[in-house]
Write a protein that holds these residues in place. Sequence first.
Motif, short mmCIF file in Angstrom:
data_model
loop_
_atom_site.label_atom_id
_atom_site.label_comp_id
_atom_site.label_asym_id
_atom_site.label_seq_id
_atom_site.Cartn_x
_atom_site.Cartn_y
_atom_site.Cartn_z
N GLU A 12 -24.31 -17.46 4.30
CA GLU A 12 -23.40 -18.74 4.44
C GLU A 12 -23.30 -18.99 5.90
OE1 GLU A 12 -20.87 -21.20 4.53
OE2 GLU A 12 -20.95 -20.43 2.61
N ASP A 56 -25.81 -20.22 -0.11
CA ASP A 56 -25.17 -21.27 0.10
C ASP A 56 -26.12 -22.53 0.11
OD1 ASP A 56 -22.58 -22.84 0.55
OD2 ASP A 56 -23.52 -23.51 2.46
N SER A 86 -22.61 -23.93 -4.30
CA SER A 86 -22.55 -25.30 -3.63
C SER A 86 -21.50 -26.15 -3.72
CB SER A 86 -23.81 -25.94 -4.57
OG SER A 86 -24.09 -27.31 -3.89
N LYS A 108 -18.21 -25.22 -5.40
CA LYS A 108 -17.06 -25.24 -4.55
C LYS A 108 -16.03 -26.18 -4.69
CE LYS A 108 -19.62 -23.43 -0.53
NZ LYS A 108 -19.87 -23.83 1.04
#
Length: 229
Positions: A12, A56, A86, A108
């Motif tokens: 990330e 990510d 994502s 997300k």
Amino acid sequence: MSAGRPRVLLVEDEPAQRDLLSYNLEADGFAVILASDGEEALLVAEEEAPDVILLDWMLPTVSGIEVCRQLKTRAATRGVPIIMISARSEEVDRVRGLETGADDYVVKPYSIAELLARVRAQLRRTRPSAVGERLQWGDIVLDAETHRVTRAGETLKLGPTEFRLLATFMEKPGRVWSREQLLDRVWGRDIYVDTRTVDVHVGRLRKILRARGGDDPLRTVRGAGYALG
């Protein structure tokens, strides 16, 4: 990094998100390895042998989707579960992520509790003893939650190192583990232990498993290491 704790590679690039996830993973009992871009993720995944990768999609240098594709083509990392994270919520993006090899896809914003549950679900497949599962091989039963091992119904007294060794063997019966791989999995990377120590502890484990009769379930593979069965 503590031996025996399941290792999560968190990839990330956003510091606040990385800190939040890292804190919650550590609090839930995971050892966290960090990478902040795609290139670093590819190196670290091969070097550190994580149990699960949280990846990510949007990353500097190499995108998460390309990292996923490359990891799934390499022998050393092919079997490591990848959970793609994502902001892309379209079905076409989910499908692309999963088709590239991701084992799960989380959109997300997500709930931390749900993400941790998904990590544990992947571990249940690949490293069941780490999430308290009960393992059985022949007449040997290992209960990771109660830390109890029985053979043919008789309770065996194992030290913590022998317990972790047996759990490693029972998770993948038939797999040949080299001494170096057993050192990484059972003792942890941050502790310097001679490879001969592995032989000593395997010898102890053998003795305990055969204390009340029964065949020796552990196999020595000359020049390679040890296997169960």
